[in-house]
Design a protein around this motif. Structure first.
Motif, short mmCIF file in Angstrom:
data_model
loop_
_atom_site.label_atom_id
_atom_site.label_comp_id
_atom_site.label_asym_id
_atom_site.label_seq_id
_atom_site.Cartn_x
_atom_site.Cartn_y
_atom_site.Cartn_z
N VAL B 393 -5.94 1.43 6.65
CA VAL B 393 -4.89 1.27 5.64
C VAL B 393 -4.58 2.55 4.87
N VAL B 394 -3.35 2.58 4.37
CA VAL B 394 -2.99 3.55 3.33
C VAL B 394 -2.51 2.73 2.13
N GLY B 395 -2.66 3.28 0.91
CA GLY B 395 -2.34 2.49 -0.28
C GLY B 395 -1.20 3.09 -1.10
N PHE B 396 -0.59 2.24 -1.93
CA PHE B 396 0.51 2.66 -2.80
C PHE B 396 0.33 2.03 -4.17
N ARG B 397 0.79 2.75 -5.21
CA ARG B 397 0.78 2.23 -6.57
C ARG B 397 2.19 2.28 -7.13
N GLY B 398 2.48 1.42 -8.07
CA GLY B 398 3.77 1.49 -8.75
C GLY B 398 4.42 0.12 -8.84
#
Ligand code: HEM
Lengths: 319, 574
Positions: B393-398
């Motif tokens: 996985v890669v992650g994102f915030r916002g």
């Protein structure tokens, strides 16, 4: 066991090829004699007309022109090839531990088997004679040869979608009908050939090769009726195959009909054979035109099996 | 019209009747002079003719051809989209012609509607004619029996009445009637009945199909291990109702997926799929177990539940910066036969330590039997079963953008207001936890599976099946039963005919030259003339035995008698 089946198939192709040569010899040896009817007078053989003139008269019984030695040898070889062919199909089924019509290779082999069976039945009933043997065995041999090489698949289990009670029925009926349809396509083409030949002779012209091949064939009305007899057998079987397929599709995919490419082409094939049967009962369409319809329908069948399986993606999983 | 003309015309009609063995529409006779058919009548006659039926059948086959080559929206919308992208100039033309929706196209409907109007229009008079034929006796003797396709004649010393009785005995299994001059016999009415049954079944089949299309419905739903759904419109991801469908026709069942299981052969080909479910037919009904498999749907009343797809759903736990544990089971969409699957995780409820929203999103690849592709070095799967699963996985915030009115796919992230968490892709095994830079974590706990079910309700199905059976039965009768007629004429020594009724002098039946009783037999069949010839020969043979014969000097006139020295087949023939 799978290996044995493959070897038997090889022997089958060999025997069919030999039968083809023997038949070719028989055809070359036979001359177009005047067919004589029961009373010793020339029977009414139609010359130079697309349609059999008196539809209701019994067709001149097919002369046993194939009763030459070469013709008999051809029939014997075909019969022997048929036995080995059956053995090949049966051992394949034993090897895979299921019905032997689970992929395109097996399918084609079974269709060729039914075509040869239907041909032997026609011979037995004197609907045709050994003179058509070469014309039937050339495509059968090629077809089986291609099936055994290009389409060949190792014996293995079925994908889950194919693993059902209905597939056995559906595919068995489809194979039986297709083999017969393919044979009827060949016979319809032979009818057209003979008919062209007769027309030219009636006009006083000498047909050149390949039309000259028509000389050794049975009379056109016999071929016309033989093609009809085969289609009349195969059409209800095909209808049943489509219905069994719909029942299977209903159980497998949740709809009995969805215009999947395979379904679409089976439908087209069915409608074209319905056209053929109609054409034979329609004024102005008997004879030559209905024979062309039979040829078109056989072409649709070939598209259904080969073009769709190989080039068009659908739900029907034969890999 | 003189009396003679009248008689000839009548005899011609008798002869025509005798040879008519089918109710098929006849080609229109040329209109009588000074008398023109009404244009509507004429058009109707045209529409219900055999020629038009043939033409429309051809058109039907031809119209289906594009549907067999060009991808169809109803079947494969993705493929259609691809085709449109690949052929930007051709596709709009095809689309305008409805070639991506052939079987819903107005021109396709026009063809089959015309065909069925023609069919009904042709069937009604045919049924009436056939019903009458079933009730009427076999027709009058034609003038000349020798002209028929099969005929024979001989003389006997028997009395005409005896000969006639013999004929009736020989024709015992036929429908016979004594007619002036002899006996008429007929057999094989089932052929026409079968043909009509076949065509009527076609109409019934169309009705069945129409019922299903109007009142049925089809819907799909994705269910993860342990989850379930109730059969309501809202439960479905995708619903496709007929035009007259109403939701209160839905069966009130509900269903829970206990476990989904697939098995595979060594080469990765699927062997079995098995969705073990628990269901009940409605509120208060007992709960029952069932295995839904391919080819083995669950039937609840009118509805059926099919297993149509499956995939993996990793169970994950996300800890936000505030320390809340948020659990999810994330359905991943399979991308290939080895079940490399793409996963999207959305965590809209994640919070910062201060309670303000800090939404998280992840994109990943699930690989059931994980390996590294030797060429590209990327993570891939080498077997469809979950033997060595991993979630990369890669992650994102916002902001996930969920508040904006538009509905958003659960299978993709809208990255406009998201920033990627600064870390390389993380390969997680079951039990592994990824501590997110900047706080929070993602744990891949274990692997569940999901199944997609299709629920259909088709009220026309039963009717379609009944019609199909009718079609096959009708065809078998129609193609294998032979309709045929035989007439026996007995002429006494004086030239008088044997039967009661007016004595008719028949052309072609002069008194027997040698002073005996003359027996003439003629017959015709609608199909398979070879088989009929054999039957006819057997029949006359028996009649010769029963009525006696003596040598005749004269040879019969007309075509050769159908004595077949060549055995001929007995299947249907033209
Ligand atoms: C819906 C389309 C149709 C299909 C699929 C169809 C199919 C068939 C088939 C397969 C046959 C041959 C089998 C048999 O003899 O029973 C046949 C025969 C026949 N059909 Fe149709 N048909 C259709 C429409 C029509 C129409 C519109 C008519 C009226 C004009 C018609 C009149 C006939 C007649 C009279 C026969 C008997 C031919 C004979 O006596 O040999 N059919 N049809």
């Amino acid at each position: 066991m799978a290996e044995l089946s493959d070897r038997l198939l090889f022997v089958t192709v060999l025997l069919y090829a030999l039968a083809m040569l023997a038949f070719a010899g028989a055809a070359a040896g036979s001359r177009s004699k005047v067919v004589t009817g029961a009373a010793g007078r020339p029977a009414r053989v139609l010359v130079g007309s697309g349609a059999p003139v008196d539809e209701r008269a019994p067709a001149p019984a097919v002369r046993s022109g194939g009763a030459t030695r070469a013709g008999r040898v051809g029939i014997a070889l075909t019969g022997l090839g048929w036995v080995v062919h059956v053995a090949s199909v049966v051992t394949r089924g034993v090897a895979a531990d299921r019905v032997p019509w689970g992929n395109m290779y097996e399918f084609s082999s079974c269709a060729a088997l039914t075509a040869v069976t239907a041909f032997l039945v026609l011979l037995h009933r004197r609907r045709v004679d050994a003179t058509v043997g070469a014309f039937v065995m050339v495509p059968v041999t090629l077809y089986l040869g291609l099936a055994g090489t290009v389409l060949y698949t190792e014996a293995g289990p079925l994908v889950p979608a194919l693993n059902s009670y209905w597939i056995k029925i559906h595919v068995a009926a489809a194979v039986a009908a297709s083999g017969a349809f393919l044979l009827s396509g060949v016979v319809a083409l032979l009818y057209l050939l003979r008919d062209r030949y007769d027309t030219m002779v009636a006009r006083g012209r000498t047909p050149a090769f390949p039309l000259s091949l028509g000389r050794s064939l049975p009379p056109a009305p016999s071929l016309d009726r033989a093609a009809y007899a085969v289609i009349a057998f195969a059409f209800p079987v095909w209808t049943f195959a489509i219905i069994a397929g719909a029942i299977w599709a209903e159980a497998a995919w949740g709809r009995y009909w969805g215009w999947d490419p395979k379904e679409t082409w089976s439908f087209i094939t069915w409608v074209l054979y319905a056209c053929y049967l109609h054409a034979r009962a329609t004024a102005g369409w008997k004879g030559r035109k209905s024979a062309w319809v039979a040829v078109a329908a056989a072409a649709a069948l070939i598209i259904d099996y080969y073009v769709v399986n190989i080039f068009v993606v659908g739900l029907h999983s034969y890999a | 019209m003189t009396a003679l003309q009248h008689e000839t015309a009548q005899q011609a009609r008798v002869d025509a009747d005798a040879e008519r063995l089918s109710t098929a529409p006849q080609p229109a006779p040329p209109p009588a002079r000074g008398q023109r058919a009404h244009p509507f009548r004429q058009a109707w006659r045209q529409l219900t003719s055999m020629r038009t039926a043939l033409l429309l059948l051809f058109l039907l086959a031809l119209a289906s051809v594009p549907g067999g080559f060009i991808p169809q929206r109803s079947l494969n919308p993705v493929e259609v989209q691809k085709y449109v992208t690949d052929h930007p100039s051709l596709a709009p033309v095809l689309d305008a012609l409805s070639l991506f929706d052939v079987f819903a196209a107005p021109w396709f409907a026009a063809i089959y509607l015309l065909l069925f109007i023609s069919l009904v229009g042709c069937l009604v008079p045919r049924i009436r004619l056939h019903a009458r034929a079933l009730r009427t006796k076999p027709p009058q003797l034609p003038r000349s029996l020798a002209r028929l396709p099969a005929s024979d004649r001989w003389e006997t010393d028997a009395e005409p009445a005896e000969a006639l009785a013999a004929a009736r005995t020989v024709l015992k299994r036929w429908r016979t009637v004594e007619r002036p001059g002899g006996v008429s016999a007929e057999k094989g009415y089932l052929r026409e009945s079968g043909n009509l049954l076949f065509h009527v079944s076609l109409v019934v089949l169309l009705v069945g199909i129409a019922l299903g299309a109007l009142y049925g419905f089809k819907a799909t739903v994705l269910v993860k291990d342990g989850d379930g759904f109730a059969n309501t419109v809202l439960a479905y991801d995708d619903i496709n109702p007929g035009r007259r469908f109403s939701p209160d026709r839905l069966e009130p069942f509900d269903l829970t997926l206990r476990e989904f299981k697939a098995t595979y052969a060594e080469d990765g080909k699927a062997l079995t799929f098995d969705a073990h479910v628990e269901w009940s037919a409605g509120p208060g009904e007992p709960r029952q177990d069932y295995d839904i498999r391919v080819n083995h749907p669950l039937a609840v009343g009118d509805a059926k539940v099919y297993l149509i797809g499956h995939g993996y759903a990793p169970r994950v736990v996300v800890r936000d910066r505030a320390g809340n544990e948020l659990r999810q089971t994330v359905p991943c969409l399979p991308q290939d036969a080895k079940f490399v699957s793409s996963c999207t995780i959305k965590v809209p409820n994640a919070l910062n330590a201060d309670g303000s929203p800090d939404q998280l999103g992840f994109e990943g690849v699930f690989t059931p039997t994980t390996a590294q592709d030797p060429q590209t070095g990327r993570v891939t799967s080498v077997f469809p079963a979950a033997d060595n699963p991993a979630l990369t996985v890669v992650g994102f915030r916002g902001d996930l953008g969920l508040d904006v009115g538009e509905t958003q796919s659960v299978y993709s992230l809208d990255k406009t207001d998201l920033t990627q968490i600064d870390a390389p892709p993380q390969g997680l095994r079951p039990g592994d936890t990824w501590q997110l830079p900047g706080g929070g974590s993602l744990t891949y706990e274990s692997t569940a599976e999901w199944a997609t079910f299709q629920v259909t309700q088709d009220p026309g199905k039963g009717l379609a099946l009944v019609a199909s059976c009718g079609m096959v039965l009708g065809l078998l009768l129609s193609l294998f039963v032979r309709r045929r007629r035989v007439w026996v004429r007995v002429t006494g020594p004086a030239g008088g005919t044997a039967a009661a009724g007016p004595t008719v002098i028949h052309a072609g039946s002069a008194p027997a030259p040698t002073g005996g009783t003359l027996i003439e037999v003629g017959g015709l069949a609608r199909t398979d003339h070879e088989a009929f010839a054999t039957e006819f020969a057997a029949l006359t043979g028996r009649l010769r035995e029963a009525a006696g014969s003596r040598p005749v000097a004269s040879t019969p006139a007309g075509p050769a008698p159908a004595r077949s020295e060549h055995p001929t087949g007995a299947t249907a023939g033209g």
